[in-house]
Design an enzyme around this catalytic site. Structure first.
Site, PDB file in Angstrom:
ATOM      1  N   HIS A  59       0.469 -30.851  10.950  1.00 52.06           N
ATOM      2  CA  HIS A  59       1.008 -30.130  11.762  1.00 52.06           C
ATOM      3  C   HIS A  59       1.737 -29.339  11.095  1.00 52.06           C
ATOM      4  O   HIS A  59       1.797 -28.845  10.306  1.00 52.06           O
ATOM      5  CB  HIS A  59       2.561 -31.149  12.953  1.00 52.06           C
ATOM      6  CG  HIS A  59       1.793 -31.731  13.912  1.00 52.06           C
ATOM      7  ND1 HIS A  59       2.389 -32.791  14.791  1.00 52.06           N
ATOM      8  CD2 HIS A  59       0.409 -32.130  14.055  1.00 52.06           C
ATOM      9  CE1 HIS A  59       1.545 -33.091  15.568  1.00 52.06           C
ATOM     10  NE2 HIS A  59       0.323 -32.826  14.854  1.00 52.06           N
ATOM     11  N   GLU A  61       5.068 -27.227  11.593  1.00 54.14           N
ATOM     12  CA  GLU A  61       6.308 -28.171  11.431  1.00 54.14           C
ATOM     13  C   GLU A  61       6.134 -28.728   9.447  1.00 54.14           C
ATOM     14  O   GLU A  61       6.619 -28.184   7.914  1.00 54.14           O
ATOM     15  CB  GLU A  61       6.590 -29.252  12.188  1.00 54.14           C
ATOM     16  CG  GLU A  61       7.375 -28.484  13.185  1.00 54.14           C
ATOM     17  CD  GLU A  61       5.857 -28.714  14.058  1.00 54.14           C
ATOM     18  OE1 GLU A  61       5.028 -28.405  13.541  1.00 54.14           O
ATOM     19  OE2 GLU A  61       6.469 -29.420  15.288  1.00 54.14           O
ATOM     20  N   CYS A  95       7.402 -34.710  13.991  1.00 52.71           N
ATOM     21  CA  CYS A  95       7.984 -33.795  13.123  1.00 52.71           C
ATOM     22  C   CYS A  95       9.304 -33.579  13.710  1.00 52.71           C
ATOM     23  O   CYS A  95      10.215 -33.142  12.794  1.00 52.71           O
ATOM     24  CB  CYS A  95       7.329 -32.453  13.733  1.00 52.71           C
ATOM     25  SG  CYS A  95       5.556 -32.257  13.384  1.00 52.71           S
ATOM     26  N   LEU A 215     -25.001 -17.739  18.308  1.00 55.45           N
ATOM     27  CA  LEU A 215     -23.998 -17.821  18.642  1.00 55.45           C
ATOM     28  C   LEU A 215     -23.358 -18.214  17.948  1.00 55.45           C
ATOM     29  O   LEU A 215     -22.276 -19.067  18.108  1.00 55.45           O
ATOM     30  CB  LEU A 215     -24.232 -19.341  19.759  1.00 55.45           C
ATOM     31  CG  LEU A 215     -24.260 -18.704  21.531  1.00 55.45           C
ATOM     32  CD1 LEU A 215     -24.882 -19.537  22.638  1.00 55.45           C
ATOM     33  CD2 LEU A 215     -23.362 -17.472  21.605  1.00 55.45           C
ATOM     34  N   ARG A 218     -20.776 -14.908  12.703  1.00 57.03           N
ATOM     35  CA  ARG A 218     -20.935 -13.660  11.487  1.00 57.03           C
ATOM     36  C   ARG A 218     -20.460 -12.835  11.310  1.00 57.03           C
ATOM     37  O   ARG A 218     -20.638 -11.709  10.683  1.00 57.03           O
ATOM     38  CB  ARG A 218     -23.007 -13.125  11.805  1.00 57.03           C
ATOM     39  CG  ARG A 218     -23.850 -14.828  11.942  1.00 57.03           C
ATOM     40  CD  ARG A 218     -24.885 -13.929  12.689  1.00 57.03           C
ATOM     41  NE  ARG A 218     -24.993 -13.848  14.065  1.00 57.03           N
ATOM     42  CZ  ARG A 218     -25.393 -13.945  14.806  1.00 57.03           C
ATOM     43  NH1 ARG A 218     -25.377 -15.371  15.131  1.00 57.03           N
ATOM     44  NH2 ARG A 218     -25.183 -13.240  15.907  1.00 57.03           N
ATOM     45  N   PRO A 310     -23.651 -13.105  34.290  1.00 56.51           N
ATOM     46  CA  PRO A 310     -22.210 -12.894  35.489  1.00 56.51           C
ATOM     47  C   PRO A 310     -22.420 -13.874  36.494  1.00 56.51           C
ATOM     48  O   PRO A 310     -21.525 -14.283  36.938  1.00 56.51           O
ATOM     49  CB  PRO A 310     -23.741 -11.120  36.233  1.00 56.51           C
ATOM     50  CG  PRO A 310     -23.731 -10.741  34.954  1.00 56.51           C
ATOM     51  CD  PRO A 310     -24.112 -12.124  33.915  1.00 56.51           C
TER      52      PRO A 310
HETATM   53  C1  AOF Z   1       3.516 -30.136  16.536  1.00 56.96           C
HETATM   54  N1  AOF Z   1       3.281 -29.647  15.664  1.00 56.96           N
HETATM   55  O1  AOF Z   1       1.453 -28.398  14.880  1.00 56.96           O
HETATM   56  C2  AOF Z   1       1.201 -29.590  16.850  1.00 56.96           C
HETATM   57  C3  AOF Z   1       1.359 -30.533  17.541  1.00 56.96           C
HETATM   58  O2  AOF Z   1      -2.900 -36.466  17.077  1.00 56.96           O
HETATM   59  P1  AOF Z   1      -1.774 -36.116  16.688  1.00 56.96           P
HETATM   60  O3  AOF Z   1      -0.373 -37.239  16.498  1.00 56.96           O
HETATM   61  O4  AOF Z   1      -1.763 -35.458  15.793  1.00 56.96           O
HETATM   62  O5  AOF Z   1      -0.478 -35.447  18.140  1.00 56.96           O
HETATM   63  C4  AOF Z   1      -1.005 -34.376  18.177  1.00 56.96           C
HETATM   64  C5  AOF Z   1      -0.541 -34.116  19.662  1.00 56.96           C
HETATM   65  O6  AOF Z   1       0.710 -33.071  18.966  1.00 56.96           O
HETATM   66  C6  AOF Z   1      -0.582 -32.687  20.227  1.00 56.96           C
HETATM   67  O7  AOF Z   1      -1.310 -33.406  21.528  1.00 56.96           O
HETATM   68  C7  AOF Z   1      -0.023 -32.182  20.881  1.00 56.96           C
HETATM   69  O8  AOF Z   1       1.032 -31.684  21.898  1.00 56.96           O
HETATM   70  C8  AOF Z   1       1.224 -32.332  19.735  1.00 56.96           C
HETATM   71  N2  AOF Z   1       0.847 -31.240  18.711  1.00 56.96           N
HETATM   72  N3  AOF Z   1       2.848 -30.357  17.572  1.00 56.96           N
HETATM   73  O9  AOF Z   1       5.427 -30.658  16.604  1.00 56.96           O
HETATM   74  C9  AOF Z   1       2.337 -28.930  15.783  1.00 56.96           C
HETATM   75  N4  AOF Z   1      -0.039 -29.338  16.796  1.00 56.96           N
HETATM   76 ZN    ZN Z   2       4.566 -32.473  14.989  1.00 57.32          ZN
END
Ligand code: AOF
Ligand code: ZN
Length: 376
Positions: A59, A61, A95, A215, A218, A310
């Protein structure tokens, strides 16, 4: 001297910019930006910064605290989404716990995480541990950045961006003729950049049969960021010899077909490395778009870029699924009647200030573009 709120907004802006870098890479997770500061002699300085990594972990943090190390103690964490409070199998340390371990005394967060497992608990746990928590800083920008995640966890569908290019006289192409080179190189490059910041590109089988597109992204430095390529193909007409299928090993191709599409066609595509999924038909005989989007969300997709033409654009918009709409207009005229790029149903919605706002507009090389965002 800037006041504290101004300082907070400044560092949150940095965190949002960092988070935006990861868009398209972190699904099924949101791309969260984080900045850690501490007081220096001339005011606060950044000691750590990061964003959610490809695939959704670590994540944001965790990245920022890793960089800050012991320097985080007594400092402030700026984060674009409420820190997670949950523990999952693949999760590691939540976190919130990392924040406590790092010893920051203040957390500035842009918005709550609507994920029902978190939903305010992250902020509450931090507060009950004695940390000063400020929320809602630059929330509008954060909501927009996390729109795919928010829609996926609250509505079970990904965010959709619909993009269409048109000639000065409003056509996406000549009647019945294959791809028209409408956009200038600068606009084309910009489209590739947009693609790279989505999890999936979605288009209809009609465009695939007409253009045999690749798609992929590039752009130098972004080649490895090609999103999943999704084809809406009711009757499984996708030719195994198409560029999409030929490249399915390198960049995934998912085909969404009707339940009654021929199994032989499915077998051929599967043998070529394509993944085939099925949804019901809607009353009009076409694929049920709501179901197709639900399926993509189930598979973890949070951001879809539709270059589908469209008809699909109008359909998405009328169903309330076209969250972002990008219209680029070239200075060149087709000079005859062709395929109307912005169909009347979509045009009416875009013109209604209660439904869409212009988030951005400008010039890309020779082209003009308008970026609409759905507000209701
Ligand atoms: C954070 N910091 O950078 C992100 C968060 O599957 P996990 O355990 O990685 O958890 C995913 C969930 O955590 C995701 O659905 C969202 O609610 C949160 N994402 N949280 O503190 C992060 N990417
Ligand atoms: Zn987190």
């Amino acid at each position: 001297m800037p006041d504290r709120e101004e300082i907070d907004r400044g560092f949150m802006r940095q965190a949002l910019e960092l988070g935006a870098l990861g868009l398209g890479q972190t699904w099924p997770n949101p791309s969260v930006g984080a900045v850690v500061t501490r007081e220096g002699p001339g005011g606060p300085v950044v000691v750590g910064a990061g964003h959610t990594q490809p695939g959704g972990r670590p994540h944001g943090e965790a990245m920022a605290f890793e960089q800050a190390g012991a320097a985080a103690a007594g400092g402030t964490l700026y984060v674009t989404l409420e820190p997670c409070s949950h523990r999952t199998l693949r999760g590691g340390t939540p976190c919130v716990e990392r924040t406590l371990l790092a010893g920051v005394s203040r957390v500035v967060s842009a918005m709550a995480d609507p994920n029902p497992r978190i939903a305010g608990l992250g902020h509450a746990l931090l507060r009950s541990a004695g940390i000063e928590v400020v929320t809602g800083v630059l929330e509008d920008q954060a909501q927009r950045s996390h729109r795919g995640h928010v829609l996926r966890v609250t509505q079970g569908r990904p965010m959709v961006t619909f993009k269409v290019a048109r000639t000065a006289d409003g056509f996406a192409g000549g009647a019945g003729q294959a791809r028209l080179a409408i956009s200038c190189p600068a606009a084309g490059e910009w489209v590739h950049r947009q693609r790279a910041h989505h999890d999936a590109i979605m288009l209809g089988i009609g465009s695939v049969l007409a253009d045999d597109p690749l798609l992929t992204v590039r752009l130098s430095g972004l080649e490895l960021r090609s999103p999943v390529r999704v084809v809406l193909d009711t009757a499984l007409r996708l030719p195994p010899a198409s560029q999409l299928v030929q490249g399915a090993d390198a960049v995934p191709v998912w085909v969404i077909a009707a339940e009654d599409a021929p199994v032989e066609a499915e077998a051929r595509l599967v043998a070529a490395g394509v993944e085939v999924m099925r949804v019901a038909r809607a009353a009009d005989g076409h694929l049920d778009l709501a179901e197709a989007l639900r399926l993509l969300a189930t598979r973890g997709i949070t951001r879809v870029f539709s270059e589908g033409g469209p008809t699909i654009g109008e359909k998405l918009a009328l169903a309330g699924f076209a969250d972002e709409v990008i219209v680029s207009t070239s200075p060149v005229e087709l000079g005859e009647a062709g395929v109307v790029a912005v169909r009347p149903g979509l045009a009416a919605l875009l013109a209604d200030p209660k439904i869409y706002a212009v988030a951005e507009s400008g010039v890309l090389g020779h082209d003009r573009f308008q970026h609409f965002t759905r507000i209701a």
